[in-house]
Design a protein around this motif. Structure first.
Motif, PDB file in Angstrom:
ATOM      1  N   THR A 189      57.200  68.475  66.713  1.00  0.00           N
ATOM      2  CA  THR A 189      57.059  69.491  65.515  1.00  0.00           C
ATOM      3  C   THR A 189      58.576  69.391  64.826  1.00  0.00           C
ATOM      4  OG1 THR A 189      55.126  70.358  65.939  1.00  0.00           O
ATOM      5  CG2 THR A 189      56.422  71.382  64.258  1.00  0.00           C
ATOM      6  N   PRO A 190      59.693  69.850  65.499  1.00  0.00           N
ATOM      7  CA  PRO A 190      60.889  69.777  64.865  1.00  0.00           C
ATOM      8  C   PRO A 190      61.458  68.222  64.352  1.00  0.00           C
ATOM      9  CG  PRO A 190      60.849  70.990  67.112  1.00  0.00           C
ATOM     10  CD  PRO A 190      59.691  70.215  66.874  1.00  0.00           C
ATOM     11  N   LEU A 191      60.762  67.322  64.983  1.00  0.00           N
ATOM     12  CA  LEU A 191      61.154  65.864  64.618  1.00  0.00           C
ATOM     13  C   LEU A 191      60.406  65.435  63.348  1.00  0.00           C
ATOM     14  CD1 LEU A 191      60.948  63.978  67.784  1.00  0.00           C
ATOM     15  CD2 LEU A 191      62.853  64.705  67.050  1.00  0.00           C
ATOM     16  N   TYR A 192      58.929  65.992  63.340  1.00  0.00           N
ATOM     17  CA  TYR A 192      58.296  66.028  62.135  1.00  0.00           C
ATOM     18  C   TYR A 192      59.142  66.651  60.819  1.00  0.00           C
ATOM     19  CZ  TYR A 192      54.185  64.739  64.973  1.00  0.00           C
ATOM     20  OH  TYR A 192      53.490  64.408  65.821  1.00  0.00           O
ATOM     21  N   VAL A 228      63.479  73.990  71.132  1.00  0.00           N
ATOM     22  CA  VAL A 228      62.952  74.512  69.721  1.00  0.00           C
ATOM     23  C   VAL A 228      63.126  76.059  69.507  1.00  0.00           C
ATOM     24  CG1 VAL A 228      61.106  72.512  70.084  1.00  0.00           C
ATOM     25  CG2 VAL A 228      60.814  74.742  71.284  1.00  0.00           C
ATOM     26  N   THR A 229      63.871  76.482  70.103  1.00  0.00           N
ATOM     27  CA  THR A 229      64.103  78.032  69.877  1.00  0.00           C
ATOM     28  C   THR A 229      64.178  78.543  68.381  1.00  0.00           C
ATOM     29  OG1 THR A 229      65.091  78.378  71.947  1.00  0.00           O
ATOM     30  CG2 THR A 229      65.538  80.129  70.327  1.00  0.00           C
ATOM     31  N   VAL A 230      64.891  77.847  67.621  1.00  0.00           N
ATOM     32  CA  VAL A 230      65.176  78.112  66.234  1.00  0.00           C
ATOM     33  C   VAL A 230      64.045  77.986  65.429  1.00  0.00           C
ATOM     34  CG1 VAL A 230      66.233  77.289  64.236  1.00  0.00           C
ATOM     35  CG2 VAL A 230      67.560  77.549  66.103  1.00  0.00           C
ATOM     36  N   GLU A 231      63.055  76.958  65.742  1.00  0.00           N
ATOM     37  CA  GLU A 231      61.809  76.760  65.129  1.00  0.00           C
ATOM     38  C   GLU A 231      60.848  77.938  65.359  1.00  0.00           C
ATOM     39  OE1 GLU A 231      63.830  72.704  64.974  1.00  0.00           O
ATOM     40  OE2 GLU A 231      63.315  74.575  66.370  1.00  0.00           O
ATOM     41  N   ILE A 232      60.775  78.254  66.697  1.00  0.00           N
ATOM     42  CA  ILE A 232      59.708  79.476  67.244  1.00  0.00           C
ATOM     43  C   ILE A 232      60.395  80.612  66.547  1.00  0.00           C
ATOM     44  CG2 ILE A 232      59.293  80.783  69.116  1.00  0.00           C
ATOM     45  CD1 ILE A 232      59.392  78.249  70.911  1.00  0.00           C
ATOM     46  N   ASN A 292      71.464  85.080  48.824  1.00  0.00           N
ATOM     47  CA  ASN A 292      70.100  84.811  48.009  1.00  0.00           C
ATOM     48  C   ASN A 292      69.381  83.356  48.236  1.00  0.00           C
ATOM     49  OD1 ASN A 292      70.360  87.661  47.034  1.00  0.00           O
ATOM     50  ND2 ASN A 292      71.852  86.901  45.495  1.00  0.00           N
ATOM     51  N   VAL A 293      69.564  82.825  49.506  1.00  0.00           N
ATOM     52  CA  VAL A 293      69.207  81.560  49.557  1.00  0.00           C
ATOM     53  C   VAL A 293      67.560  82.142  50.159  1.00  0.00           C
ATOM     54  CG1 VAL A 293      69.066  79.784  51.251  1.00  0.00           C
ATOM     55  CG2 VAL A 293      71.068  80.559  50.365  1.00  0.00           C
ATOM     56  N   ASN A 294      66.454  81.512  49.549  1.00  0.00           N
ATOM     57  CA  ASN A 294      65.199  81.725  49.972  1.00  0.00           C
ATOM     58  C   ASN A 294      64.740  80.410  50.865  1.00  0.00           C
ATOM     59  OD1 ASN A 294      62.292  81.752  49.786  1.00  0.00           O
ATOM     60  ND2 ASN A 294      62.273  82.684  47.816  1.00  0.00           N
ATOM     61  N   PHE A 295      64.151  81.072  52.125  1.00  0.00           N
ATOM     62  CA  PHE A 295      63.504  80.001  53.106  1.00  0.00           C
ATOM     63  C   PHE A 295      61.998  79.930  53.324  1.00  0.00           C
ATOM     64  CE2 PHE A 295      67.770  81.153  54.704  1.00  0.00           C
ATOM     65  CZ  PHE A 295      68.344  79.984  54.667  1.00  0.00           C
ATOM     66  N   ASN A 296      61.363  80.275  51.894  1.00  0.00           N
ATOM     67  CA  ASN A 296      59.906  80.516  52.073  1.00  0.00           C
ATOM     68  C   ASN A 296      59.161  79.333  52.340  1.00  0.00           C
ATOM     69  OD1 ASN A 296      59.903  83.179  51.317  1.00  0.00           O
ATOM     70  ND2 ASN A 296      59.514  83.075  49.241  1.00  0.00           N
ATOM     71  N   ASN A 297      59.631  78.020  51.734  1.00  0.00           N
ATOM     72  CA  ASN A 297      58.989  76.778  51.949  1.00  0.00           C
ATOM     73  C   ASN A 297      59.975  75.986  52.633  1.00  0.00           C
ATOM     74  OD1 ASN A 297      56.481  77.175  50.846  1.00  0.00           O
ATOM     75  ND2 ASN A 297      57.586  77.118  48.557  1.00  0.00           N
ATOM     76  N   HIS A 298      60.942  76.579  53.550  1.00  0.00           N
ATOM     77  CA  HIS A 298      61.770  75.739  54.374  1.00  0.00           C
ATOM     78  C   HIS A 298      62.175  76.172  55.927  1.00  0.00           C
ATOM     79  CE1 HIS A 298      65.496  73.062  54.771  1.00  0.00           C
ATOM     80  NE2 HIS A 298      65.876  74.061  55.755  1.00  0.00           N
ATOM     81  N   VAL A 299      61.641  75.281  56.691  1.00  0.00           N
ATOM     82  CA  VAL A 299      61.987  75.639  58.202  1.00  0.00           C
ATOM     83  C   VAL A 299      63.195  75.499  58.583  1.00  0.00           C
ATOM     84  CG1 VAL A 299      61.066  75.648  60.488  1.00  0.00           C
ATOM     85  CG2 VAL A 299      59.338  75.430  58.548  1.00  0.00           C
ATOM     86  N   ILE A 300      64.220  76.694  59.159  1.00  0.00           N
ATOM     87  CA  ILE A 300      65.328  76.587  59.457  1.00  0.00           C
ATOM     88  C   ILE A 300      65.240  75.691  60.695  1.00  0.00           C
ATOM     89  CG2 ILE A 300      67.442  77.635  60.198  1.00  0.00           C
ATOM     90  CD1 ILE A 300      66.576  79.828  58.352  1.00  0.00           C
ATOM     91  N   GLN A 301      66.433  74.722  61.010  1.00  0.00           N
ATOM     92  CA  GLN A 301      66.522  74.177  62.378  1.00  0.00           C
ATOM     93  C   GLN A 301      67.912  74.319  63.030  1.00  0.00           C
ATOM     94  OE1 GLN A 301      64.169  70.395  60.912  1.00  0.00           O
ATOM     95  NE2 GLN A 301      63.701  70.633  63.071  1.00  0.00           N
ATOM     96  N   TRP A 302      67.903  73.920  64.245  1.00  0.00           N
ATOM     97  CA  TRP A 302      69.421  74.271  65.027  1.00  0.00           C
ATOM     98  C   TRP A 302      70.547  73.509  64.319  1.00  0.00           C
ATOM     99  CZ3 TRP A 302      72.336  77.002  67.338  1.00  0.00           C
ATOM    100  CH2 TRP A 302      73.234  76.556  68.370  1.00  0.00           C
ATOM    101  N   PHE A 303      70.521  72.159  63.885  1.00  0.00           N
ATOM    102  CA  PHE A 303      71.293  71.309  63.154  1.00  0.00           C
ATOM    103  C   PHE A 303      71.890  72.073  61.738  1.00  0.00           C
ATOM    104  CE2 PHE A 303      67.746  69.409  61.471  1.00  0.00           C
ATOM    105  CZ  PHE A 303      68.195  69.215  60.146  1.00  0.00           C
ATOM    106  N   CYS A 353      67.575  65.672  68.359  1.00  0.00           N
ATOM    107  CA  CYS A 353      66.474  64.761  68.103  1.00  0.00           C
ATOM    108  C   CYS A 353      66.375  64.064  69.244  1.00  0.00           C
ATOM    109  CB  CYS A 353      66.949  63.865  66.785  1.00  0.00           C
ATOM    110  SG  CYS A 353      66.801  65.158  65.363  1.00  0.00           S
ATOM    111  N   THR A 354      67.612  63.434  69.796  1.00  0.00           N
ATOM    112  CA  THR A 354      67.157  62.314  70.955  1.00  0.00           C
ATOM    113  C   THR A 354      66.515  63.183  72.155  1.00  0.00           C
ATOM    114  OG1 THR A 354      69.391  61.449  70.390  1.00  0.00           O
ATOM    115  CG2 THR A 354      68.621  60.749  72.536  1.00  0.00           C
TER     116      THR A 354
END
Length: 466
Positions: free
Chosen positions: A323-326, A243-247, A104-115, A135-136
């Motif tokens: 954008t992922p760095l942001y 950036v696959t995970v963010e897309i 029951n974790v909500n990701f509405n205001n959270h962008v999942i990233q690879w790490f 990041c590097t």
């Protein structure tokens, strides 16, 4: 392609219905169409647009280092290898998200990233490794876009040196802080791919119309160091899926992503292979000292148009890489879930400063691609995803309850394991080992020749005034 378009239309309708609580009335029409993407169609354009940008201009340079046959073969080989590891990343994202949603974790205001995917599936040590490499790589990916902007505009206006143009474009690219997420790249990814398509076919046709220069030679490969430098640039070309995970997270139905990167790669082949072959055929070994293909093509309105369109696309690609760095920086300072675009934009500005600075220190357009490919891309998008997939599904229980099982075409779990091991061994030995040696040798040579903070890298000497 028709299937993608049909799926995207259906998903667009469904996505709008799912988001109509947020976007009502007038906002639902034009703003949603241009600004809020999330369909299969959007993901395909994002992947294809992000995969090939300034590197298109350096592939003829790579062909001159390694020869035409090797250049074509390695493009196809690394293209399919990159598609495989992008598929692995998508599978691990789906696995992570399905496990979290059961809690029951909500990701509405959270962008999942690879790490975060690595953290959830394999623990904090893998999180640290993933965060460091990702990041590097994205940091230097953004640096390369800035360097490319300065390199390209110089062929239209050489009244300013490339370092000055880097200052200018650094300020321009900083405006990407106002783009909230990958949802909002819908129109930009469409335009970016159109611009790169024009540039690729301009290179192809212009080189063929120009014909071969007098006394042209095609001697590559002549040295191992040049061969593996060129090979790692191609590795870098098809390693744009950091950036696959963010897309995926920006999609309304992320499970449909798994074959999108492969379809994007097949289209990218139609841009990279003909243009690299044609320019190398026309100019041959001259490319060894001209990393940017624009530098050898004659002045024309067609070339100026290609340069301008490529500049705009590099601005878009800078946003993709940055954008992922942001997002990471927002999470560090506790501003990631803030709804105000202005506050988030101000928070993001410090990320641009080191990128700007590094682009001024290392203005080596071409050689820096190979160095980043060998030292960062190898681990970020090839070795780490392959090892993560092996370890995530190492137990019979995890394989039995997997959210996504490997395709039967490759032999199920056994086949996936074999492919993953081969990818790790090949990339570690050839990409990181030989490629790292060759690319760093070449990079150090550029530093020794031009120096750090070079004012105008590979610029022609000024003409004497009579």
């Amino acid at each position: 392609m028709k299937q993608i378009l049909k799926m995207s239309i259906k998903e667009t309708e469904e996505g709008i219905m799912e988001n109509e609580v947020e976007e009502r009335g007038d906002d639902l029409s034009m703003k949603s169409f241009l600004w809020h993407g999330g369909s299969v169609y959007d993901a395909w354009f994002s992947c294809a647009s992000n995969q090939v940008a300034q590197v298109l201009l350096t592939l003829p340079y790579s062909f001159s280092q390694m020869g035409m046959a090797s250049g074509v073969i390695l493009q196809i080989f690394y293209g399919f290898m990159g598609s495989w590891t992008a598929y692995l990343i998508s599978v691990l994202y789906v696995e992570y998200r399905s496990r979290k949603e059961k809690q029951n974790v909500n990701f509405n205001n959270h962008v999942i990233q690879w790490f975060e995917v690595l953290d959830g599936l394999l623990g904090p040590y893998w999180k640290a490794i993933g965060l460091t490499f990702n990041c590097t790589f994205l940091l230097f990916g953004s640096v390369i876009q800035l360097i490319a902007c300065a390199s390209n505009i110089y062929y239209i206006n050489d009244k300013l040196d490339k370092r000055t143009w880097t200052y200018i474009f650094g300020a321009c690219c900083a405006t990407t802080v106002f783009i909230p997420s990958f949802h909002n790249y819908r129109i930009w990814s469409f335009l970016g791919l159109g611009m790169t398509t024009y540039t690729a076919w301009y290179l192809t046709i212009a080189a063929l119309v120009h014909g071969q220069v007098e006394g042209v030679t095609h001697s590559g490969p002549t040295k191992l160091v040049l061969y593996f430098t060129g090979a790692t640039n191609i590795l870098y070309t098809f390693g744009g899926h950091a950036v696959t995970v963010e897309i995926m997270h920006a999609m309304w139905k992320p499970r449909k992503f798994k074959y999108i990167y492969l379809m994007a790669t097949l289209y990218v082949f139609t841009l990279t292979i003909p243009s690299a072959i044609s320019v190398y055929w026309a100019f041959g070994d001259q490319l060894l000292t001209h990393a940017n293909a624009f530098s050898l093509l004659p002045n024309s309105l067609w070339r100026d148009a290609a340069v301008i369109l490529m500049l705009i696309h590099q601005f878009i690609t800078f946003g993709y890489a940055c954008t992922p760095l942001y997002f990471v920086w927002e999470k560090v300072v506790g501003m990631h879930e803030t709804n105000s675009i202005l506050i988030r934009a101000v928070t993001r500005l410090p990320v641009v400063i080191p990128i700007w600075f590094l682009a001024i220190i290392f203005p080596f357009f071409g050689p820096i691609n190979s160095a980043v490919g060998a030292l960062l891309v190898t681990f970020t998008v090839y070795i780490i995803p392959s090892l993560a997939h092996i370890l995530t599904y190492r137990s019979a229980y995890s394989r039995q309850n997997a959210a996504e099982k490997p395709p039967a075409l490759i032999g199920g779990w056994r086949g996936a394991y074999v492919v993953n091991v081969l990818v790790v061994v090949w990339v570690l030995v050839v990409g990181f080992g030989l490629g790292g040696w060759a690319s760093m040798t070449n990079f150090i040579k550029q530093v020794d020749t031009f120096g750090l903070f070079a004012k105008c890298y590979q610029c022609p000497p000024p003409q004497p005034h009579h």
